[in-house]
Write a protein that holds these residues in place. Structure first.
Motif, mmCIF file in Angstrom:
data_model
loop_
_atom_site.group_PDB
_atom_site.id
_atom_site.type_symbol
_atom_site.label_atom_id
_atom_site.label_comp_id
_atom_site.label_asym_id
_atom_site.label_seq_id
_atom_site.Cartn_x
_atom_site.Cartn_y
_atom_site.Cartn_z
ATOM 1 N N GLY A 28 0.845 -1.190 0.000
ATOM 2 C CA GLY A 28 0.000 0.000 0.000
ATOM 3 C C GLY A 28 0.874 1.230 0.000
ATOM 4 N N ILE A 29 0.241 2.398 0.017
ATOM 5 C CA ILE A 29 1.029 3.625 0.150
ATOM 6 C C ILE A 29 0.986 4.059 1.616
ATOM 7 C CG2 ILE A 29 0.723 4.322 -2.245
ATOM 8 C CD1 ILE A 29 -1.246 6.496 -1.231
ATOM 9 N N HIS A 32 2.079 8.853 5.263
ATOM 10 C CA HIS A 32 2.734 10.088 4.816
ATOM 11 C C HIS A 32 2.349 10.403 3.366
ATOM 12 C CE1 HIS A 32 5.835 13.159 4.404
ATOM 13 N NE2 HIS A 32 6.306 12.522 3.351
ATOM 14 N N ALA A 33 2.407 9.391 2.493
ATOM 15 C CA ALA A 33 2.099 9.602 1.076
ATOM 16 C C ALA A 33 0.646 10.012 0.873
ATOM 17 C CB ALA A 33 2.402 8.336 0.273
ATOM 18 N N GLN A 34 -0.276 9.326 1.548
ATOM 19 C CA GLN A 34 -1.685 9.674 1.346
ATOM 20 C C GLN A 34 -1.991 11.055 1.908
ATOM 21 O OE1 GLN A 34 -4.498 10.052 3.458
ATOM 22 N NE2 GLN A 34 -3.386 9.674 5.355
ATOM 23 N N THR A 35 -1.294 11.458 2.969
ATOM 24 C CA THR A 35 -1.481 12.800 3.521
ATOM 25 C C THR A 35 -1.038 13.859 2.512
ATOM 26 O OG1 THR A 35 -1.203 12.008 5.787
ATOM 27 C CG2 THR A 35 -0.839 14.359 5.415
ATOM 28 N N LEU A 36 0.123 13.633 1.878
ATOM 29 C CA LEU A 36 0.628 14.577 0.884
ATOM 30 C C LEU A 36 -0.281 14.651 -0.340
ATOM 31 C CD1 LEU A 36 4.475 13.870 0.888
ATOM 32 C CD2 LEU A 36 3.283 15.830 1.882
ATOM 33 N N LEU A 37 -0.824 13.517 -0.756
ATOM 34 C CA LEU A 37 -1.680 13.489 -1.946
ATOM 35 C C LEU A 37 -3.025 14.159 -1.716
ATOM 36 C CD1 LEU A 37 -0.975 9.875 -3.196
ATOM 37 C CD2 LEU A 37 -0.563 11.973 -4.490
#
Length: 130
Positions: A28-29, A32-37
């Motif tokens: 999965g991502i 941190h990545a989903q927050t940035l996206l």
């Protein structure tokens, strides 16, 4: 502060990997990545049966802000995808480590997992990028 789980491995491109009892790896991502996206509106996972190569793009996530490639953290055959994300891509935002997983891969080289970061090293990477 984004969540980092100690039972997972991480890639430098912000994917997480969990080893399953059957030897497959769930991908999965990261939080941190989903927050940035931001709010995800579309997820395109690789097809079951397809081969993915470590470090190569294999999936796409799109948010209201941008589209982003997801990179295979290990090489192997895709054995499952999270079909729920087709209709509910926001699950990645709501539960990136549980309901928001993207796909499962049967690794061709289990040692590929050793090349990934542990939680402490990933937390340091995130801190260095902020």
């Amino acid at each position: 502060m984004t969540e980092t789980r100690t039972n997972l491995k991480y890639s430098k491109s912000h994917e997480w990997v969990r080893q399953e009892e059957d030897g497959s790896l769930t991908v999965g991502i990261t939080d941190h990545a989903q927050t940035l996206l931001g709010d995800l509106v579309f997820v395109e996972a690789p097809e079951p049966g397809s081969q993915v190569q470590a470090g190569e793009p294999c999936a796409t996530v799109e948010s209201v802000k941008a589209a982003s490639d997801v990179y295979a953290p290990v090489s192997g055959e895709v054995v499952a995808v999270n079909e729920e994300l087709t209709d509910s891509p926001e699950r990645v935002n709501e539960s990136p480590f549980e309901e928001g997983w993207l796909f499962r891969v049967q690794p061709t080289d289990p040692a590929g997992l050793d090349a990934l970061l542990d939680a402490d090293a990933y937390a340091e990477l995130v801190a260095s990028e902020e």
